[in-house]
Scaffold this motif. Structure first.
Motif, PDB file in Angstrom:
ATOM      1  N   GLN A   1    -140.301  12.904 -22.061  1.00  0.00           N
ATOM      2  CA  GLN A   1    -139.382  14.029 -22.231  1.00  0.00           C
ATOM      3  C   GLN A   1    -138.539  13.803 -23.482  1.00  0.00           C
ATOM      4  O   GLN A   1    -138.205  12.663 -23.811  1.00  0.00           O
ATOM      5  N   ASN A   2    -138.194  14.898 -24.158  1.00  0.00           N
ATOM      6  CA  ASN A   2    -137.309  14.811 -25.312  1.00  0.00           C
ATOM      7  C   ASN A   2    -136.424  16.045 -25.341  1.00  0.00           C
ATOM      8  O   ASN A   2    -136.733  17.083 -24.744  1.00  0.00           O
ATOM      9  N   ILE A   3    -135.317  15.914 -26.050  1.00  0.00           N
ATOM     10  CA  ILE A   3    -134.283  16.951 -26.033  1.00  0.00           C
ATOM     11  C   ILE A   3    -134.742  18.224 -26.736  1.00  0.00           C
ATOM     12  O   ILE A   3    -134.484  19.343 -26.271  1.00  0.00           O
ATOM     13  N   LYS A   4    -135.417  18.098 -27.867  1.00  0.00           N
ATOM     14  CA  LYS A   4    -135.800  19.290 -28.621  1.00  0.00           C
ATOM     15  C   LYS A   4    -136.782  20.169 -27.856  1.00  0.00           C
ATOM     16  O   LYS A   4    -136.668  21.400 -27.868  1.00  0.00           O
ATOM     17  N   ASP A   5    -137.765  19.554 -27.199  1.00  0.00           N
ATOM     18  CA  ASP A   5    -138.705  20.358 -26.408  1.00  0.00           C
ATOM     19  C   ASP A   5    -138.002  21.071 -25.263  1.00  0.00           C
ATOM     20  O   ASP A   5    -138.328  22.219 -24.936  1.00  0.00           O
ATOM     21  N   ARG A   6    -137.030  20.413 -24.675  1.00  0.00           N
ATOM     22  CA  ARG A   6    -136.315  21.059 -23.584  1.00  0.00           C
ATOM     23  C   ARG A   6    -135.449  22.196 -24.107  1.00  0.00           C
ATOM     24  O   ARG A   6    -135.331  23.255 -23.455  1.00  0.00           O
ATOM     25  N   TYR A   7    -134.832  22.022 -25.247  1.00  0.00           N
ATOM     26  CA  TYR A   7    -133.962  23.065 -25.782  1.00  0.00           C
ATOM     27  C   TYR A   7    -134.767  24.283 -26.232  1.00  0.00           C
ATOM     28  O   TYR A   7    -134.362  25.433 -25.986  1.00  0.00           O
ATOM     29  N   TYR A   8    -135.881  24.049 -26.890  1.00  0.00           N
ATOM     30  CA  TYR A   8    -136.700  25.170 -27.366  1.00  0.00           C
ATOM     31  C   TYR A   8    -137.598  25.740 -26.269  1.00  0.00           C
ATOM     32  O   TYR A   8    -138.220  26.789 -26.460  1.00  0.00           O
ATOM     33  N   GLY A   9    -137.698  25.072 -25.142  1.00  0.00           N
ATOM     34  CA  GLY A   9    -138.498  25.592 -24.034  1.00  0.00           C
ATOM     35  C   GLY A   9    -139.984  25.503 -24.253  1.00  0.00           C
ATOM     36  O   GLY A   9    -140.730  26.428 -23.901  1.00  0.00           O
TER      37      GLY A   9
END
Length: 420
Positions: free
Chosen positions: A193-201
């Motif tokens: 998991q990483n923050i950018k993938d979660r933020y951009y969906g």
């Protein structure tokens, strides 16, 4: 061409300075008294790369320290927590929320365009209410209601796994602030998991897991019996009958609400089947009242009631084994007996004496209190031959009632014998 970091270094007016972070209840912790440190321009935002104020705190005992990861402008654009980047309304990943609401991410990915877009959005946020920009996020959605968390998930704040314990070299024992547990399997998708993938969906393994769970969720089909208009409501907690009535009346006219406090459940009965089906469809795995997710099921059939049961006794109830069958029908000869005649042995008693009707007291026959008088015992002046023949005939016949036995009705006979 200058990079974004160089631009942010000289463009200090775009750096963010805040007094308090935007956090969800889970990241904030269960302790109402938190000591939080504040570092002005302590770190770059992992989305827009602008320096912002970093907050750091411990959410509770035996928990790891947490800090903000993105700036408040990026958090407001997506309506997410600055630390876990989960939606503030439902506690779900952005990918799940956008898929349910059918929203598209229009945030630029390149550094220059992204910085220009963020600056414009920040000006809009300063002039207008942040909720007006995310008006679509406040729309009710069935999928989000089913997947949403109703209580904070403090397990997410646990410490990380102790790497020395995994190697077998940790000597701190219980004083070690890290977890002594087996780490997650590297092949598990949740481990990447990483923050950018979660933020951009995009490519969010947690979101994929939740979407698969939503596809496998059971439904609540209506029962085949069309007479059932009752819903079972469970997990009430401290909800009252008025709370239940105030919510369920919107689906149709309610006939009755039965509350069972010991079982923490209630039964809501509607006047029509269509209203009950609409209530079941709108509330199954979606209804949250008083901070609790209520359990919705269809009620059971209560059987036939009212006047229709009188003519359908054989349809509503099955015969019980071991009990005698129904009595045969009587002829009218039983009620037309002349005085002094005894009914035949094979003639059954009147149904009014054995089986009372369903409604009202049984009718009393005319001969119940005035039994037929036998001439042999009523008239002692009769001839001896006739009396003897009649008494022998009566004795040989089988009586049906004890009150028709000559020995029991022989008060006059016994008195006559004593006189002789």
């Amino acid at each position: 061409m200058a990079t974004s970091k160089t631009t942010n270094t000289y463009n200090r007016q775009n750096w963010e300075d805040a007094d308090f972070p935007i956090l969800c209840q889970t990241c904030l912790g269960d302790n109402p008294y938190i000591r939080m440190t504040k570092e002005k321009y302590g770190k770059e935002c992992k989305i827009c790369l602008r320096p912002f104020t970093v907050f750091r705190w411990c959410p509770g005992a035996r928990m790891r320290f947490k800090k903000t990861e993105v700036c408040q402008t990026c958090a407001k654009l997506k309506n997410v927590c600055q630390t876990c980047l989960l939606d503030l309304e439902y506690g779900l990943p952005i990918q799940v929320r956008d898929a349910a609401l059918k929203m598209k991410d229009d945030l630029p990915k390149s550094d220059v365009n992204k910085e220009y877009y963020i600056q414009n959005q920040e000006r809009e946020l300063s002039r207008t209410d942040p909720g007006s920009m995310n008006a679509k996020l406040n729309e009710p959605n069935d999928l989000l209601m089913r997947l949403a968390r109703t209580a904070p998930y403090y397990k997410r704040n646990r410490p990380h796994v102790c790497s020395f314990w995994v190697k077998g070299e940790c000597r701190r024992g219980e004083e070690c602030p890290y977890r002594h547990e087996k780490p997650t399997d590297p092949d598990d998708p949740l481990a990447d998991q990483n923050i950018k993938d979660r933020y951009y969906g995009i490519n969010d393994p947690v979101a994929d897991k939740l979407l698969k769970r939503a596809a496998a969720m059971p439904a609540l089909p209506p029962p085949e019996d069309k007479t059932i208009t009752t819903l079972y409501i469970g997990n009430l907690g401290t909800l009252t009958e008025q709370d239940i009535r105030d919510h369920f009346y919107q689906y149709g006219e309610i006939r009755s609400v039965s509350l069972v406090p010991k079982q923490q459940c209630a039964f809501v009965q509607y006047t029509t089947r269509s209203a009950a089906e609409a209530a079941a469809e709108k509330t199954f795995n979606k209804l949250i009242l008083g901070g609790r997710r209520l359990t919705i099921k269809w009620g059971r059939s209560q059987g036939r009631s009212g006047p229709s049961i009188v003519g359908h006794i054989s349809d509503a109830y099955e015969p019980v084994p071991g009990l005698p069958g129904a009595l045969p029908e009587l002829s009218n000869n039983f009620f037309n007996l002349e005085p002094g005649h005894i009914p035949l042995p094979n003639m059954p008693p009147p149904a009014s004496l054995m089986v009372p009707p369903l409604f009202g007291p049984p009718p009393i026959p005319s001969f119940f209190f005035n039994p037929a008088q036998i001439p042999n015992f009523v008239s002692p002046a009769a001839s001896a031959s006739t009396s003897t023949a009649t008494s022998e005939t009566v004795t040989k016949q089988t009586v049906h009632y004890p009150s028709q036995d000559p020995s029991r009705l022989g008060a006059t006979q016994l008195h006559a014998d004593r006189q002789e």
